[in-house]
Design a protein around this motif. Structure first.
Motif, PDB file in Angstrom:
ATOM      1  N   SER A 181      -7.707  27.311  37.199  1.00  0.00           N
ATOM      2  CA  SER A 181      -7.045  26.730  38.366  1.00  0.00           C
ATOM      3  C   SER A 181      -5.565  27.071  38.282  1.00  0.00           C
ATOM      4  O   SER A 181      -5.157  27.892  37.450  1.00  0.00           O
ATOM      5  CB  SER A 181      -7.260  25.210  38.413  1.00  0.00           C
ATOM      6  OG  SER A 181      -6.768  24.585  37.239  1.00  0.00           O
ATOM      7  N   THR A 182      -4.758  26.474  39.120  1.00  0.00           N
ATOM      8  CA  THR A 182      -3.324  26.767  39.104  1.00  0.00           C
ATOM      9  C   THR A 182      -2.518  25.477  39.013  1.00  0.00           C
ATOM     10  O   THR A 182      -3.016  24.395  39.337  1.00  0.00           O
ATOM     11  CB  THR A 182      -2.891  27.537  40.368  1.00  0.00           C
ATOM     12  OG1 THR A 182      -3.115  26.714  41.516  1.00  0.00           O
ATOM     13  CG2 THR A 182      -3.670  28.832  40.509  1.00  0.00           C
TER      14      THR A 182
ATOM     15  N   GLU B  38       3.886  28.988  40.686  1.00  0.00           N
ATOM     16  CA  GLU B  38       2.447  28.764  40.573  1.00  0.00           C
ATOM     17  C   GLU B  38       1.836  29.741  39.572  1.00  0.00           C
ATOM     18  O   GLU B  38       1.950  30.959  39.724  1.00  0.00           O
ATOM     19  CB  GLU B  38       1.769  28.923  41.932  1.00  0.00           C
ATOM     20  CG  GLU B  38       0.337  28.421  41.949  1.00  0.00           C
ATOM     21  CD  GLU B  38      -0.275  28.417  43.333  1.00  0.00           C
ATOM     22  OE1 GLU B  38      -1.333  27.797  43.510  1.00  0.00           O
ATOM     23  OE2 GLU B  38       0.310  29.056  44.234  1.00  0.00           O
ATOM     24  N   ILE B  39       1.197  29.195  38.542  1.00  0.00           N
ATOM     25  CA  ILE B  39       0.585  30.017  37.501  1.00  0.00           C
ATOM     26  C   ILE B  39      -0.831  29.532  37.222  1.00  0.00           C
ATOM     27  O   ILE B  39      -1.201  28.407  37.552  1.00  0.00           O
ATOM     28  CB  ILE B  39       1.407  29.995  36.189  1.00  0.00           C
ATOM     29  CG1 ILE B  39       1.548  28.559  35.665  1.00  0.00           C
ATOM     30  CG2 ILE B  39       2.771  30.627  36.401  1.00  0.00           C
ATOM     31  CD1 ILE B  39       2.246  28.464  34.310  1.00  0.00           C
ATOM     32  N   VAL B  40      -1.616  30.395  36.590  1.00  0.00           N
ATOM     33  CA  VAL B  40      -3.013  30.091  36.291  1.00  0.00           C
ATOM     34  C   VAL B  40      -3.119  29.338  34.964  1.00  0.00           C
ATOM     35  O   VAL B  40      -2.410  29.651  33.999  1.00  0.00           O
ATOM     36  CB  VAL B  40      -3.848  31.387  36.221  1.00  0.00           C
ATOM     37  CG1 VAL B  40      -5.313  31.075  35.891  1.00  0.00           C
ATOM     38  CG2 VAL B  40      -3.763  32.141  37.549  1.00  0.00           C
ATOM     39  N   VAL B  41      -4.019  28.343  34.925  1.00  0.00           N
ATOM     40  CA  VAL B  41      -4.295  27.596  33.694  1.00  0.00           C
ATOM     41  C   VAL B  41      -5.801  27.557  33.467  1.00  0.00           C
ATOM     42  O   VAL B  41      -6.591  27.741  34.397  1.00  0.00           O
ATOM     43  CB  VAL B  41      -3.737  26.154  33.759  1.00  0.00           C
ATOM     44  CG1 VAL B  41      -2.224  26.176  33.890  1.00  0.00           C
ATOM     45  CG2 VAL B  41      -4.356  25.376  34.915  1.00  0.00           C
TER      46      VAL B  41
ATOM     47  N   THR C 146     -13.653  27.924  39.820  1.00  0.00           N
ATOM     48  CA  THR C 146     -12.229  28.231  39.892  1.00  0.00           C
ATOM     49  C   THR C 146     -11.637  27.588  41.138  1.00  0.00           C
ATOM     50  O   THR C 146     -12.357  27.283  42.090  1.00  0.00           O
ATOM     51  CB  THR C 146     -11.976  29.752  39.946  1.00  0.00           C
ATOM     52  OG1 THR C 146     -12.514  30.282  41.163  1.00  0.00           O
ATOM     53  CG2 THR C 146     -12.617  30.455  38.764  1.00  0.00           C
ATOM     54  N   GLU C 147     -10.333  27.396  41.105  1.00  0.00           N
ATOM     55  CA  GLU C 147      -9.650  26.796  42.252  1.00  0.00           C
ATOM     56  C   GLU C 147      -8.250  27.385  42.373  1.00  0.00           C
ATOM     57  O   GLU C 147      -7.459  27.324  41.432  1.00  0.00           O
ATOM     58  CB  GLU C 147      -9.565  25.280  42.078  1.00  0.00           C
ATOM     59  CG  GLU C 147      -8.972  24.542  43.261  1.00  0.00           C
ATOM     60  CD  GLU C 147      -9.000  23.035  43.075  1.00  0.00           C
ATOM     61  OE1 GLU C 147      -8.000  22.378  43.417  1.00  0.00           O
ATOM     62  OE2 GLU C 147     -10.025  22.521  42.569  1.00  0.00           O
ATOM     63  N   GLY C 148      -7.973  28.005  43.507  1.00  0.00           N
ATOM     64  CA  GLY C 148      -6.649  28.551  43.759  1.00  0.00           C
ATOM     65  C   GLY C 148      -6.409  29.926  43.180  1.00  0.00           C
ATOM     66  O   GLY C 148      -5.306  30.462  43.291  1.00  0.00           O
ATOM     67  N   VAL C 149      -7.429  30.512  42.539  1.00  0.00           N
ATOM     68  CA  VAL C 149      -7.296  31.829  41.913  1.00  0.00           C
ATOM     69  C   VAL C 149      -7.974  32.879  42.789  1.00  0.00           C
ATOM     70  O   VAL C 149      -9.077  32.655  43.292  1.00  0.00           O
ATOM     71  CB  VAL C 149      -7.928  31.840  40.501  1.00  0.00           C
ATOM     72  CG1 VAL C 149      -7.759  33.202  39.844  1.00  0.00           C
ATOM     73  CG2 VAL C 149      -7.295  30.757  39.638  1.00  0.00           C
TER      74      VAL C 149
ATOM     75  N   ALA D   3       0.000  34.967  37.712  1.00  0.00           N
ATOM     76  CA  ALA D   3       0.045  34.398  39.056  1.00  0.00           C
ATOM     77  C   ALA D   3      -1.379  34.316  39.605  1.00  0.00           C
ATOM     78  O   ALA D   3      -2.289  34.976  39.094  1.00  0.00           O
ATOM     79  CB  ALA D   3       0.913  35.267  39.959  1.00  0.00           C
ATOM     80  N   PRO D   4      -1.614  33.529  40.652  1.00  0.00           N
ATOM     81  CA  PRO D   4      -2.973  33.397  41.206  1.00  0.00           C
ATOM     82  C   PRO D   4      -3.599  34.719  41.639  1.00  0.00           C
ATOM     83  O   PRO D   4      -4.825  34.842  41.668  1.00  0.00           O
ATOM     84  CB  PRO D   4      -2.768  32.464  42.408  1.00  0.00           C
ATOM     85  CG  PRO D   4      -1.568  31.645  42.038  1.00  0.00           C
ATOM     86  CD  PRO D   4      -0.671  32.597  41.304  1.00  0.00           C
ATOM     87  N   ASP D   5      -2.755  35.728  41.971  1.00  0.00           N
ATOM     88  CA  ASP D   5      -3.302  37.030  42.367  1.00  0.00           C
ATOM     89  C   ASP D   5      -3.429  37.990  41.189  1.00  0.00           C
ATOM     90  O   ASP D   5      -3.745  39.168  41.364  1.00  0.00           O
ATOM     91  CB  ASP D   5      -2.437  37.669  43.460  1.00  0.00           C
ATOM     92  CG  ASP D   5      -0.998  37.914  43.007  1.00  0.00           C
ATOM     93  OD1 ASP D   5      -0.670  37.605  41.839  1.00  0.00           O
ATOM     94  OD2 ASP D   5      -0.198  38.407  43.830  1.00  0.00           O
ATOM     95  N   GLY D   6      -3.179  37.492  39.972  1.00  0.00           N
ATOM     96  CA  GLY D   6      -3.342  38.308  38.778  1.00  0.00           C
ATOM     97  C   GLY D   6      -2.093  39.022  38.321  1.00  0.00           C
ATOM     98  O   GLY D   6      -2.081  39.629  37.244  1.00  0.00           O
ATOM     99  N   LYS D   7      -1.023  38.975  39.088  1.00  0.00           N
ATOM    100  CA  LYS D   7       0.202  39.669  38.706  1.00  0.00           C
ATOM    101  C   LYS D   7       0.923  38.916  37.584  1.00  0.00           C
ATOM    102  O   LYS D   7       0.823  37.695  37.482  1.00  0.00           O
ATOM    103  CB  LYS D   7       1.119  39.841  39.916  1.00  0.00           C
ATOM    104  CG  LYS D   7       0.600  40.859  40.933  1.00  0.00           C
ATOM    105  CD  LYS D   7       1.569  41.045  42.074  1.00  0.00           C
ATOM    106  CE  LYS D   7       1.172  42.228  42.955  1.00  0.00           C
ATOM    107  NZ  LYS D   7      -0.189  42.123  43.484  1.00  0.00           N
TER     108      LYS D   7
END
Length: 315
Positions: free
Chosen positions: A198-199, A207-210, A252-255, A304-308
């Motif tokens: 999620s983020t 906003e980052i992925v966790v 998943t949520e937000g990714v 980031a949620p888009d993988g960057k």
């Protein structure tokens, strides 16, 4: 007919490459020529991977030394309500009590001695009183290596955390992914379950992925995503940067869903990707919200949620 067969073969190969390109696009973050999945970093690269896993206060392995002092008294145990963790157990002074994943409850056994017991002082069993909300039947004791009696709750040895300096502090929650506040039934007090990925909004990184434990997820700039995921982190690197295990897309949520997949590493294990980039956690992050791995060696960045890679220098 021979010429037609070759043409068909070439078209099929081109289609296969196109399919991989569509699934695992390249964002210019370090992809190069194709390698075997799980290829190791070149000699000398391990030095760029980063420092070790924190200050060692959560190590907790029994090193054979005796505790520096006998367990501190518990007093009257109470149930406190934490806004994030729900109900947890506190001692007579309002200090949060914790349990350690490397201990056991059946039978009760403490594995925290020496330096570990200095960072996580054991709670004495002899004067513990069950206050309101505490089931007396769940209170017990275990004999430590130094012969002292330690309080157990639901079979789990109870500790305080040296960095909790005031009543109500829960700074030990989630340390090293092994220490958790004690719920009244002896289970882990923890926030509501998170999705596999999620983020969250970080005050500095955005906003980052966790992961499912709320731990920050990272990318390694020496990995590759195109035409297929390739991890350049093996051996000692993986000890500091554990690979994230596969997560179902509906967990998943937000990714970003594109490129959300898993791949087989060179050691045969499966690793999760975001936008086809392999993802990891950092052993130096002790608790949810930590971002100690950000920018380590100039090659590790939060995702980031888009993988960057968040904050990575632009090329």
């Amino acid at each position: 007919m021979k010429t037609s067969w070759r043409s068909a073969s070439l078209l099929a190969s081109a289609a296969a490459v196109l399919a991989l390109t569509t699934a695992c696009g390249q964002d210019g973050g370090g992809a190069g020529a194709s390698q075997n999945v799980g290829a190791t970093a070149a000699p000398g690269d391990i030095g760029d991977i980063g420092a070790g896993a924190g200050d060692g206060l959560g190590a907790g392995v029994n090193d054979g030394r005796r505790s520096a002092s006998p367990p501190a008294s518990a007093g009257k145990l109470s149930v406190s309500a934490d806004t994030e963790l729900g109900e947890l157990v506190t001692d007579g002074s309002g200090r949060t009590l914790y349990r350690f994943d490397q201990d056991t409850a059946q039978p009760p056994k403490s594995t925290c001695d020496g330096d570990c017991a200095t960072a996580w002082p054991p709670v004495a069993a002899d004067d513990a009183i069950a206050g309101e909300g505490i089931d007396k039947a769940l209170l017990g004791e275990v004999t430590r290596a130094d012969g002292t009696k330690q309080l157990t709750i639901g079979g789990w040895p109870a500790y305080r955390y040296a960095k909790d300096t005031a009543a109500g502090d829960v700074k030990g929650q989630g340390v090293n992914g092994k220490w958790y506040a004690l719920a009244p039934d002896g289970k882990k007090a923890k926030a509501a379950d998170l999705p596999g990925l999620s983020t969250r909004n970080d005050p500095e990184l955005g906003e980052i992925v966790v992961d499912k434990n709320g731990m920050t997820v990272y990318r390694f700039m020496k990995d590759e995503a195109w035409p297929k995921p390739v991890s350049a982190c093996d051996g000692a690197c993986l000890e500091k940067w554990p690979a994230v295990a596969p997560v179902a897309a509906d967990d998943t949520e937000g990714v970003q869903k594109k490129g959300l997949m898993s791949f087989t590493r060179s050691d045969g294990t499966e690793q999760q990707t975001v936008d086809c980039w392999p993802i990891y956690t950092f052993a130096g992050d002790e608790k949810p919200g930590d971002t100690n791995g950000q920018g380590v060696g100039g090659t590790w960045y939060a995702v980031a949620p888009d993988g960057k890679p968040v904050g990575a220098p632009k090329k």
